[in-house]
Design a protein around this motif. Structure first.
Motif, PDB file in Angstrom:
ATOM      1  N   ALA A 230       0.833  -1.201   0.000  1.00 32.41           N
ATOM      2  CA  ALA A 230       0.000   0.000   0.000  1.00 32.41           C
ATOM      3  C   ALA A 230       0.869   1.251   0.000  1.00 32.41           C
ATOM      4  O   ALA A 230       2.072   1.195   0.281  1.00 32.41           O
ATOM      5  N   ASP A 231       0.232   2.395  -0.297  1.00 31.29           N
ATOM      6  CA  ASP A 231       0.996   3.644  -0.257  1.00 31.29           C
ATOM      7  C   ASP A 231       1.201   4.093   1.183  1.00 31.29           C
ATOM      8  O   ASP A 231       0.679   3.476   2.129  1.00 31.29           O
ATOM      9  N   ALA A 232       1.972   5.150   1.368  1.00 27.11           N
ATOM     10  CA  ALA A 232       2.378   5.580   2.712  1.00 27.11           C
ATOM     11  C   ALA A 232       1.182   5.937   3.589  1.00 27.11           C
ATOM     12  O   ALA A 232       1.151   5.582   4.778  1.00 27.11           O
ATOM     13  N   ASP A 233       0.184   6.619   3.048  1.00 28.18           N
ATOM     14  CA  ASP A 233      -0.981   7.001   3.842  1.00 28.18           C
ATOM     15  C   ASP A 233      -1.759   5.777   4.302  1.00 28.18           C
ATOM     16  O   ASP A 233      -2.206   5.702   5.452  1.00 28.18           O
ATOM     17  N   ASP A 234      -1.950   4.819   3.396  1.00 26.30           N
ATOM     18  CA  ASP A 234      -2.677   3.604   3.766  1.00 26.30           C
ATOM     19  C   ASP A 234      -1.887   2.783   4.784  1.00 26.30           C
ATOM     20  O   ASP A 234      -2.472   2.158   5.686  1.00 26.30           O
ATOM     21  N   GLN A 235      -0.572   2.750   4.665  1.00 26.02           N
ATOM     22  CA  GLN A 235       0.233   2.041   5.649  1.00 26.02           C
ATOM     23  C   GLN A 235       0.116   2.693   7.026  1.00 26.02           C
ATOM     24  O   GLN A 235       0.049   1.998   8.045  1.00 26.02           O
ATOM     25  N   ALA A 236       0.069   4.018   7.066  1.00 25.89           N
ATOM     26  CA  ALA A 236      -0.080   4.725   8.343  1.00 25.89           C
ATOM     27  C   ALA A 236      -1.442   4.416   8.964  1.00 25.89           C
ATOM     28  O   ALA A 236      -1.545   4.197  10.177  1.00 25.89           O
ATOM     29  N   PRO A 290     -12.209  -0.606   8.336  1.00 26.81           N
ATOM     30  CA  PRO A 290     -11.734  -0.051   7.063  1.00 26.81           C
ATOM     31  C   PRO A 290     -10.770  -1.003   6.353  1.00 26.81           C
ATOM     32  O   PRO A 290     -10.157  -1.874   6.968  1.00 26.81           O
ATOM     33  N   SER A 291     -10.649  -0.773   5.037  1.00 26.45           N
ATOM     34  CA  SER A 291      -9.801  -1.618   4.210  1.00 26.45           C
ATOM     35  C   SER A 291      -8.744  -0.779   3.507  1.00 26.45           C
ATOM     36  O   SER A 291      -8.799  -0.578   2.288  1.00 26.45           O
ATOM     37  N   PRO A 292      -7.768  -0.276   4.253  1.00 27.52           N
ATOM     38  CA  PRO A 292      -6.726   0.539   3.616  1.00 27.52           C
ATOM     39  C   PRO A 292      -5.963  -0.260   2.569  1.00 27.52           C
ATOM     40  O   PRO A 292      -5.636  -1.425   2.775  1.00 27.52           O
ATOM     41  N   GLY A 293      -5.694   0.393   1.453  1.00 24.44           N
ATOM     42  CA  GLY A 293      -5.017  -0.283   0.357  1.00 24.44           C
ATOM     43  C   GLY A 293      -5.970  -0.909  -0.629  1.00 24.44           C
ATOM     44  O   GLY A 293      -5.651  -1.037  -1.813  1.00 24.44           O
ATOM     45  N   GLN A 294      -7.156  -1.335  -0.148  1.00 25.69           N
ATOM     46  CA  GLN A 294      -8.194  -1.865  -1.032  1.00 25.69           C
ATOM     47  C   GLN A 294      -9.253  -0.803  -1.328  1.00 25.69           C
ATOM     48  O   GLN A 294      -9.916  -0.846  -2.353  1.00 25.69           O
ATOM     49  N   GLY A 295      -9.399   0.136  -0.382  1.00 24.85           N
ATOM     50  CA  GLY A 295     -10.405   1.175  -0.543  1.00 24.85           C
ATOM     51  C   GLY A 295     -11.686   0.847   0.186  1.00 24.85           C
ATOM     52  O   GLY A 295     -12.121  -0.302   0.233  1.00 24.85           O
ATOM     53  N   PRO A 334      -2.854  -5.321  -0.851  1.00 29.08           N
ATOM     54  CA  PRO A 334      -2.783  -5.544   0.596  1.00 29.08           C
ATOM     55  C   PRO A 334      -4.132  -5.918   1.201  1.00 29.08           C
ATOM     56  O   PRO A 334      -5.166  -5.449   0.753  1.00 29.08           O
ATOM     57  N   VAL A 335      -4.102  -6.824   2.201  1.00 33.81           N
ATOM     58  CA  VAL A 335      -5.300  -7.231   2.930  1.00 33.81           C
ATOM     59  C   VAL A 335      -4.997  -7.100   4.416  1.00 33.81           C
ATOM     60  O   VAL A 335      -4.248  -7.906   4.974  1.00 33.81           O
ATOM     61  N   LEU A 336      -5.591  -6.104   5.050  1.00 33.25           N
ATOM     62  CA  LEU A 336      -5.194  -5.761   6.422  1.00 33.25           C
ATOM     63  C   LEU A 336      -5.427  -6.909   7.394  1.00 33.25           C
ATOM     64  O   LEU A 336      -4.563  -7.213   8.222  1.00 33.25           O
TER      65      LEU A 336
END
Length: 340
Positions: A230-236, A290-295, A334-336
């Protein structure tokens, strides 16, 4: 007398277990031991689920329609053969239209497709088709039919994974690969002359009569599904959600499967019962958020059902939202909630 009774009981238990093994379990017992990614499709089950009845003589248009319906139901994403199904049906004599099941095994050393065919299969016809296509016939019945890029190039629309073919009529198996040497090694495993993969027993049993499934070793899943993609924001955001959910431990095996009726099941195997229980809470919290990286949120894709820890095994049942392609969406990162 007591020893005889005990021995008879042991044989009886083994017989019962063998009779009640799932097709996925049987297929994994034939897969190469270096495999770290396995993609399963129960083609007979998919046809039943979709209410489709096909045979080797079915018009190719019906095969195209079947594959389209399977795609729409998110039941074909694990197969190596969807783009080749029509050509295989018409020109090879085997395809997803008639196969019982398919297991696609992948490793750093190579890949092999294993198809189990029904009792009605005309094996002489398949051999004749391979000859016509320009495959070089092996000297031994369990040898490799060598086609290479030249043979599959004559038709077009055929995956390189059928560049080399082995027919194991007694086992009702067709094995194919893009590499002749790796196919030969895989045939040894399928014939019981080399060890098969281990470490998936718990997640395979939990997956039951799966229609389709993605199975990874723990190490493979940790890379394929990692939040590092994932991008930096989603990783955070993922770091924040993980801190709220609690500790997560690495797992040793992963299986995400579509069940009959189209619900899904995630099965994770851990090193200990304690880890499974702890991860039941933390990963359930992650799967409901939430699903960061997947939206969006995971709830946009599925409703979280029962979450159970049984020994070192953790299962999460997922009820997909209408129109959601959960298996294909969550088989790559990515799948959190599958993070390591």
């Amino acid at each position: 007398m007591l020893a005889l009774v005990v021995a008879t009981a042991v044989v009886g238990v083994r017989w019962w277990r063998d009779v009640h093994r799932s097709d996925l379990d049987r297929a994994m017992s034939l897969a190469p031991d270096d495999g770290d990614r396995f993609s399963w499709t129960d083609w007979a089950g998919v046809r039943d689920e979709l209410g489709v009845d096909l045979s080797a003589d079915s018009p190719q248009g019906e095969v195209v329609d079947f594959m389209a319906a399977g795609y729409d139901a998110d039941l074909t994403s694990t197969s190596a053969l969807p783009e080749s199904a029509q050509q295989l049906h018409v020109h090879y004599g085997f395809s997803p239209a008639t196969a019982d099941w398919e297991l696609f095994s992948q490793s750093e050393e190579g890949a092999v497709v294993m198809l189990h065919l029904p009792d009605s299969t005309d094996w002489d016809l398949i051999a004749d088709r391979l000859r016509r296509l320009g495959y070089a016939e092996p000297d031994e019945a369990d040898g490799v039919w060598a086609g290479g890029s030249e043979a599959i190039g004559r038709l077009g629309g055929v995956t390189p994974e059928v560049s080399f073919v082995t027919l194991l009529e007694d086992e009702s198996l067709v094995l194919t690969s893009d590499t002749e040497g790796y196919l030969g090694s895989a045939v040894e495993v399928a014939l019981g002359d080399a060890p098969s993969v281990e470490g998936f027993e718990e997640v395979v049993e939990a997956s039951g009569e799966a229609l389709s499934a993605a199975l990874y070793t723990g190490a493979q899943a940790c890379g394929a599904l990692a939040m590092s993609q994932a991008d930096a924001d989603d990783q955070a955001e993922a770091d924040r959600l993980l801190a709220q959910a609690g500790a997560v431990d690495p797992f040793t095996a992963y299986a995400l499967s579509v069940q009959p009726g189209l619900d899904l099941r995630l099965a994770l195997a851990f090193e200990s019962d304690e880890q499974a229980r702890a991860n039941a809470e933390s990963r359930a919290a992650l799967a409901a958020g939430p699903s960061p990286g997947q939206g969006g949120d995971f709830s946009d894709r599925f409703e979280l059902g029962p979450v159970e820890a049984d020994g070192p095994l953790l299962t999460l049942d997922l009820d997909p939202v209408d129109g959601a392609s959960v298996l294909s969406d969550l088989s790559t990162g990515p799948v959190l909630f599958a993070t390591c």
